[in-house]
Design a protein around this motif. Structure first.
Motif, PDB file in Angstrom:
ATOM      1  N   LEU A  19       0.570  -1.415   0.003  1.00 18.52           N
ATOM      2  CA  LEU A  19      -0.236   0.267   0.077  1.00 18.52           C
ATOM      3  C   LEU A  19       0.797   1.207  -0.020  1.00 18.52           C
ATOM      4  O   LEU A  19       0.541   2.202  -0.693  1.00 18.52           O
ATOM      5  N   GLN A  23       0.587   4.120  -2.941  1.00 21.00           N
ATOM      6  CA  GLN A  23      -0.064   5.424  -2.669  1.00 21.00           C
ATOM      7  C   GLN A  23       1.264   6.456  -3.130  1.00 21.00           C
ATOM      8  O   GLN A  23       1.054   7.509  -3.393  1.00 21.00           O
ATOM      9  N   GLU A  24       2.496   6.107  -2.897  1.00 22.08           N
ATOM     10  CA  GLU A  24       3.472   7.063  -3.169  1.00 22.08           C
ATOM     11  C   GLU A  24       4.043   6.844  -4.370  1.00 22.08           C
ATOM     12  O   GLU A  24       4.540   7.935  -4.818  1.00 22.08           O
ATOM     13  N   MET A 144      -5.858   9.330  -5.649  1.00 22.92           N
ATOM     14  CA  MET A 144      -5.363   9.106  -4.386  1.00 22.92           C
ATOM     15  C   MET A 144      -6.555   8.477  -3.647  1.00 22.92           C
ATOM     16  O   MET A 144      -6.231   7.613  -2.733  1.00 22.92           O
ATOM     17  N   GLY A 147      -6.559   4.864  -4.390  1.00 21.01           N
ATOM     18  CA  GLY A 147      -5.324   4.333  -3.670  1.00 21.01           C
ATOM     19  C   GLY A 147      -5.249   4.326  -1.925  1.00 21.01           C
ATOM     20  O   GLY A 147      -4.205   3.675  -1.442  1.00 21.01           O
ATOM     21  N   THR A 149      -5.275   6.639  -0.155  1.00 28.94           N
ATOM     22  CA  THR A 149      -4.373   7.838   0.397  1.00 28.94           C
ATOM     23  C   THR A 149      -5.432   8.845   1.165  1.00 28.94           C
ATOM     24  O   THR A 149      -4.824   9.469   2.216  1.00 28.94           O
TER      25      THR A 149
END
Length: 314
Positions: A19, A23-24, A144, A147, A149
């Motif tokens: 994850l 996300q990054e 985002m 994902g 985030t």
């Protein structure tokens, strides 16, 4: 046997690692986020891809991008952590007030209007919660959200292919306005036309955004084109300062600077912008459970939007 092997070997550290990378979009940043070394992240990812018997990321100089298998894994990996949160809640392991976190994605033009007042109300019942606000254009915000985030997005409906796995709840509809400072030469003029407008310095949203598309469509409907001397920005603060200090005209929803208009610092020119209405609302993942704290902030935003709508729209 493959499923049995997967269940026996998979660990939460693999899920957290996956994850963080998803996300990054970068192994180095994922390592910083998890307070690990990059070799440790690479090793954990290699273990996970071995366990899953497939490649989950394509890696190059630009970062790490999910493969189709990775996209499928992402959807279910988020569900695993959410299920664990539900289990902890069910047995009374509620987070301490000071550790409650809400992550939200916000369009700058929308957030400037709703978020400050919404947070003031939200703080009355959650004074110790941490609220993390990420601003961007609509498309990155949806990425985002997918994902994990952010918990939800305050933004706009997107094309159907971008809305897969997401739900949209309409809050209100708002057209574009042509905004200027109170002392602008056109603010007190009569018979102002769009031709007069495009002769002035203009501030518009960047290409690829809904406000930019609405702006260009408005001009095209009157046989005009957006001139090349525009200033393009997503920043509300920059656009606002340019408006206050110059004779620029800003194509933006009037709600973006609602307080400035109420105080008389900025005005909306009497030009019809019919057809530029933009639906603004809440976007959430269809398969995600929202935390109690995030639900409270969502409730506040719904209440505020209801107050902003005209009587006939309620």
């Amino acid at each position: 046997m493959e499923k049995d092997n997967f269940r026996l070997r998979i660990r939460l550290r693999h899920i957290h690692c996956f994850l963080a990378i998803a996300q990054e979009g970068n192994l180095g940043k994922a390592a910083e986020r998890l307070r690990l070394t990059q070799p440790a992240i690479s090793k954990t990812l290699a273990e996970l891809e071995d366990i899953a018997s497939c490649k989950l990321f394509e890696r190059d100089r630009q970062g790490a991008r999910l493969t189709p298998q990775g996209e499928n894994f992402l959807r279910h990996a988020l569900g695993v952590l959410e299920a664990l949160d539900a289990v902890s809640d069910s047995i009374g392991l509620d987070p301490r007030p000071e550790s409650a976190v809400v992550n939200i994605g916000v369009l700058p033009s929308v957030g400037a209007d709703l978020i400050p007042t919404a947070l003031a109300r939200f703080r009355r019942s959650h004074p110790l919660a941490r609220v993390a606000i990420r601003t961007a254009a609509n498309a990155p915000l949806l990425d985002m959200l997918k994902g994990g985030t952010v918990d939800f997005v305050l933004g706009r409906m997107a094309d159907p292919h971008m809305m897969a796995g997401l739900s949209f709840e309409l809050l209100y509809v708002e057209p574009l306005a042509l905004l200027v400072r109170a002392a602008h030469p056109l603010a007190s003029a009569t018979g102002v036309s769009l031709g007069d407008i495009i002769a002035c310095p203009l501030i518009v949203a960047p290409p690829g955004t809904v406000p930019r598309h609405r702006t260009e469509s408005l001009l095209q409907a009157h046989g005009l084109e957006l001139p090349s001397h525009c200033t393009e920005t997503m920043s509300v603060s920059i656009a606002r300062q340019l408006l206050l200090r110059t004779d620029a005209i800003w194509f933006a929803p009037s709600g973006t600077v609602r307080e400035d208009i109420a105080q008389g610092a900025l005005v909306s020119l009497p030009i019809s912008t019919k057809g530029t209405e933009e639906p603004v609302g809440l976007l959430l993942r269809s398969d995600a459970a929202v935390t109690p704290v995030a639900k409270d902030l969502l409730r506040v935003l719904r209440e505020m939007a209801a107050e902003r709508r005209l009587p006939g729209e309620r």
